[in-house]
Design an enzyme around this catalytic site. Structure first.
Site, PDB file in Angstrom:
ATOM      1  CG  ASP A 374      -1.986   1.098   1.153  1.00  0.00           C
ATOM      2  OD1 ASP A 374      -2.418   1.438   0.041  1.00  0.00           O
ATOM      3  OD2 ASP A 374      -2.365   1.615   2.211  1.00  0.00           O
ATOM      4  CG  HIS A 579       1.809   2.930   3.918  1.00  0.00           C
ATOM      5  ND1 HIS A 579       2.124   1.654   4.292  1.00  0.00           N
ATOM      6  CD2 HIS A 579       0.468   2.983   3.857  1.00  0.00           C
ATOM      7  CE1 HIS A 579       1.012   0.967   4.467  1.00  0.00           C
ATOM      8  NE2 HIS A 579      -0.013   1.754   4.206  1.00  0.00           N
TER       9      HIS A 579
END
Length: 1013
Positions: A374, A579
């Site tokens: 992701d 992230h």
């Protein structure tokens, strides 16, 4: 035959949705419920168990935003339920089908043992199978009332993203808490019908198999007694068995299913909530492993394991048991699933060092692959870093989100900037939250790019983006799809097994060279600028602390290298590279805490460095150079007075009265140091930058032009910059004042002040120092804009076919033209400390101390010359998910470096980000190491993690060419080894005349372990 498809499909849908699903639970009795609202932040189980509970009625609102309500639930299994499968079923008032961003709860026994979590798609807790009748149930349930930040699909701002602004109005209405009988025959019928119906709808209308399934379902529904679904379920299942048992085609695509629960370490919830999310999801996973012996669950992020180990020892013990049984697969080998672009090279290395060591220490397992589904793009140094950490494969999914170009491969060899290749896979199912629906299975086969060359792909299955994980329903789907005609085949297995089979089947897979650029989420290079600045500062402070701690350990008697403190501080920085933290895409609470954590880490690192330097002894003031390059520059003394000093790489020098090559002069708005002459226009832009060494004007148009763009992307405000941002803009108004603020033989500086927009102000100090062509622009912004982005432009008179931007352990070249859609899509890109433009014989660099996003464009002037423009993205103002993102004060520096080669850009990038430190110290000492040979750059100097006293040095080739030279130690050298990133020996290094010979290919990373004599 008449076409009855529509009637059959509608019939099956209604009977399944309204009758079969409704009969999965055959009977229910309510539990008695009491409640206690925990004050403030979550409390330990012991405190909750000792609290006073009051009766709680179903249908009652509960749960202020970010609150914790403990429920006590009691009941007894009726005697007449003996022999049946009994479960507790709890509905907290869930508001949708996504488990990760709303109410969640963890069910405990009264002794504190966590049993299992409940969420919208996993509401049960097993009681007995079979029940004896009379079993007592007594649970304490920790329920989190996390707000639904995603309400309205991110179309509206919300104050719910921080407990400071969220209010206290209850968010949920408790619907039910029951003991219930799970009718296993109906449960399986439900899954039989689901799988067949979804497969039927995905098959072509001309496919005989579709019609075979339809008529089989139609005949089976004739056997369903609407007044006795339970009693007729077995007959319906028997009628469906022939179509469920038809084997898949021999050439059917094979999907390797891997259980997964993507738990963002922070995103629409704070880190403290992630700690609880891990316990809930991991409790569910270990429970599922007990029920399904063919279940395999892949889980990354060592940080999350550590949280569970420290806070939920019972869950930790169950994980360890599942690992031993082969049902739990630690993967990824990183401390967290970090952003793929923004962390520095050494930080990416440490992600693997800390992650892989954790898994080896606690499970005896060395992970083999990188698991990053992701992140928002992946830098081109990853293949080499991953291989040096002992990895064999790389998995991601996000590139399938590309806005413009479809990525051409799903299985391929990814080649990095140095030539290293790693076997890589993108799941064609295009999700890391698969549930094996008919649509997903069809999509995976339809998307798969390797048809004819390979026949298998991977699908991570389970609810994610906040946890939840696999469910028994998904496992049942996988079993039915293991070998079913018309569908891809599903095998649940370890990802290592998939990659081994995929590589054996497809050894000549295609090659992709360079970065994996995501054509989306480009704003993550800029959003939440203070978070990004905190990361950059702390990365460089960690380098500084390690270097001087190593120096003190070698030269200061009695000094003890702070292994544990540095380990802890590194892990804090690594965590915040997750992230959705470092990219700036989290709620306000996350970024508020991140800024505070960065400030705390910076204070500790300054203290550690000061302690190390002080350990070298008292004496006269000296300048300490943490950079891997020799420096001759102006430094500020303790009282702010400028001094010119020459300092060797990784060494120190006294603040002597060294004369600069030529003094700086200030004449009105003109700064001149004999190397460059800078003219500042009345409006505050740079009207001229003259490179006096080359005898040429650098700028084609006014430089440091500040432009404010309207910035409202189509979706995902904090994540995206869409191309249309460039269509509407205003240049900042002319400066209200341009004044001389420093006029010294060593420094000349002008201050430019502006006001603009909604009460925003920007003050820039433009300075030139003796002996350096670098022009620094120190910037102080008080930012109050919304849905805007501010860029600083440098249009230079250079015909550059490409730009070069620093990335981890090297740099990447990107074309400045837009010949194809691939180049056109790169209208906003990332880089680290510098961007370089050049034509044969001349170059210019733009350097920064905390900026990542930028764009490069080119135009041809009427005179035939080419203007190439670099624009730094300074600050944004998105409103979702944090309505106050980036508001307030920002301080940073960027610089223009005329006449720069790549080597100059590298050196000055280190210089700007690692300012000289002035401290008292007792005389000279040898640098720990010194490197000679053009392009050989030392990235890290530290003591070995095993506390052996060995010195570890990580270096790389930074120009993009071959490099040969030597690394000389400032201490007696008894031996040297080349190691991997985890400091494990690979081979002995050659030592000649007390130095290590070094030969590097372009951008090669080399780690050396030096044994002290």
């Amino acid at each position: 035959m008449h076409d009855e498809s529509r009637r059959i499909e509608e019939r099956v849908k209604r009977l399944h949705d309204q009758r079969i699903k409704a009969a999965v639970y055959a009977a229910a009795v309510p539990l008695a419920v009491e409640a206690w609202q925990a004050p403030g932040e979550p409390v330990p189980f012991e405190e909750a168990a000792a609290a006073s509970y009051v009766p709680f009625t179903m249908g009652t609102p509960w749960g202020p935003p970010w609150g914790t309500t403990w429920f006590r639930m009691r009941g007894q299994v009726p005697q007449e339920w003996a022999g049946r499968r009994v479960e507790a079923v709890i509905d907290l008032g869930f508001v949708g089908g996504w488990p990760g961003n709303q109410a969640e709860a963890l069910v405990h026994l009264t002794d504190g043992t966590p049993l299992k979590a409940v969420n919208p798609l996993n509401q049960y807790v097993a009681i007995a199978n079979p029940a004896q009748g009379g079993e007592s149930v007594d649970y304490l349930v920790e329920a989190a009332s996390n707000p639904d930040i995603l309400a309205d699909n991110f179309s509206k701002t919300t104050p719910l993203g921080d407990k400071l602004t969220a209010g206290d109005k209850p968010l949920y209405t408790f619907l039910s808490a029951d003991l219930a009988i799970l009718d296993e025959e109906v449960f399986h019928l439900d899954l039989d019908v689901q799988v067949l119906r979804e497969l039927m709808l995905e098959l072509s209308e001309h496919d005989p198999r579709r019609h075979e399934i339809a008529h089989a379902l139609d005949r089976a529904m004739d056997l369903l007694d609407l007044d006795d679904v339970s009693g007729s379920a077995a007959a319906v299942r028997e009628a469906l068995e022939p179509v469920l048992s038809r084997p898949a085609h021999a050439s059917a695509h094979t999907i390797s299913g891997v259980g997964h629960a993507h738990i963002d370490s922070a995103w629409l919830w704070p880190i403290r909530e992630t700690k609880r999310k891990t316990s809930r999801t991991f409790s569910n996973v270990t429970s599922l492993a007990e029920e399904y012996d063919d279940f395999v669950f892949a889980c990354s992020q060592a940080q999350q394991y550590e949280w569970v180990r420290d806070n939920y020892p019972e869950v930790w013990a169950r994980i360890q048991e599942s690992v031993k049984n082969g049902q739990w697969a630690p993967v990824g080998g990183m401390w967290v699933e970090s952003d793929g672009n923004l962390p520095g090279g050494e930080a990416v290395a440490r992600q693997f060092v800390h992650g892989k060591r954790f898994f080896m220490e606690h499970f005896g397992i060395e992970t083999k692959g990188v698991w990053l589904p992701d992140s928002f793009g992946y830098n081109a140094a990853y293949p080499q870093i991953a291989k040096l950490a002992g990895n064999e494969w790389f998995l991601t999914q996000k590139i399938s989100w590309n806005q413009t170009n479809k990525f051409p491969h799903h299985t391929f060899w990814w080649e990095g900037i140095d030539g290293t290749r790693i076997f890589t896979h993108f799941p064609p199912v295009d999700t890391y939250n698969a549930r094996f629906s008919g649509e997903e299975m069809s999509r995976a086969v339809r998307n798969y790019s390797e048809k004819g060359g390979a026949s298998r792909s991977l699908a991570p299955f389970g609810w994610g983006d906040g946890g939840g994980g696999p469910t028994r329903e998904i496992m049942e789907r996988a079993r039915r799809l293991a070998d079913l005609e018309g569908s891809a085949k599903v095998v649940v297995e370890h990802p290592d097994a998939f990659f081994a089979k995929a590589r054996e089947e497809y050894p000549d897979a295609p090659v992709w060279v360079g970065e994996l650029y995501l054509e989306l989420h480009r704003a993550t290079y800029t959003s939440q600028a203070r978070t990004k600045q905190g990361n950059r500062r702390c990365e460089h402070l960690l380098r500084e602390a390690e270097l001087w701690a190593t120096t003190a350990a070698l030269h200061a008697p009695g000094y003890s290298y702070p292994h544990e403190k540095l380990d802890r501080l590194w892990k804090t920085v690594l965590l915040h590279q997750f992230h959705d933290i470092l990219p700036g895409s989290s709620i306000a609470w996350v970024h508020r805490e991140a800024e505070a954590e960065y400030a705390r880490v910076a204070r500790e690192l300054h203290a550690l460095t000061a302690e190390a330097v002080a350990g070298l002894g008292a004496g006269a003031p000296r300048a300490f150079n943490t950079s891997p390059y020799d420096r001759a520059e102006v430094v500020r003394t303790a009282d702010g007075t400028p001094a010119y000093v020459e300092v060797p790489a990784s060494g120190s020098a006294p603040l002597a009265d060294t004369a600069p090559p030529q003094p700086v002069t200030v004449d009105g708005r003109v700064l001149d140091n004999g190397l460059v002459r800078v003219e500042v226009a009345e409006d505050g832009t740079l009207s001229s930058v003259r490179d006096l060494r080359a005898g040429r004007e650098v700028l084609a148009e006014p430089g440091n032009l500040l432009r404010l763009h309207t910035d409202l992307p189509n979706y995902w405000d904090a994540w995206d910059i869409d191309k249309h941002y460039n269509n509407r803009y205003t240049d900042l108004p002319a400066a209200s004042s341009v004044t001389v603020v420093e006029q010294d033989p060593l420094v000349g500086a002008l201050r430019v002040e502006r006001s603009f927009g909604k009460g925003s102000t920007i003050t820039q100090t433009i300075s030139v120092r003796a002996g350096s062509p670098r022009i620094d622009i120190e910037t102080d912004i008080d930012w109050h804009e919304t849905e805007k982005i501010l860029k600083a432009a440098f249009p230079v008179d250079i015909r550059a076919p490409h730009s070069s931007a620093e990335i981890q352990f090297g740099h990447i070249q990107r074309p400045t033209h837009t010949n194809t859609t691939w180049e056109s899509a790169r209208f906003e890109v990332s880089g680290h400390r510098w961007v370089h433009l050049a034509e044969p014989g001349y170059g210019v660099a733009v350097i920064n101390d905390s900026t990542y996003g930028h764009d490069v464009s080119r135009t041809v002037r009427e005179d035939g010359g080419t203007t190439t423009t670099v624009r730094l993205s300074l600050v944004r103002a998105p409103r979702i998910p944090d309505p106050e993102a980036d508001q307030g004060r920002h301080r940073f520096t960027y610089a223009l470096l005329p006449g720069a080669t790549i080597e100059d850009a590298v050196a000055e990038g280190y210089s700007l980000n690692l300012p000289l430190r002035v401290a008292d110290a007792a005389g000279a000492f040898e640098p720990v190491v010194s490197a000679d040979g053009e392009g050989i750059t030392v990235e890290a100097v530290k003591l070995a993690d095993d506390a052996s006293g060995d010195v570890v040095v990580r270096l790389y080739e930074s120009r993009g060419g071959r490099a040969t030279g030597t690394l000389r130690a400032g201490f007696p050298l008894a031996g040297a080894q080349i190691t991997d990133l985890l400091e494990r020996p690979l081979q002995d290094a050659e030592i000649t005349d007390g130095a290590v010979a070094v030969a590097l290919r372009p951008f090669q990373i080399l780690t050396l372990r030096l044994r002290r004599g």
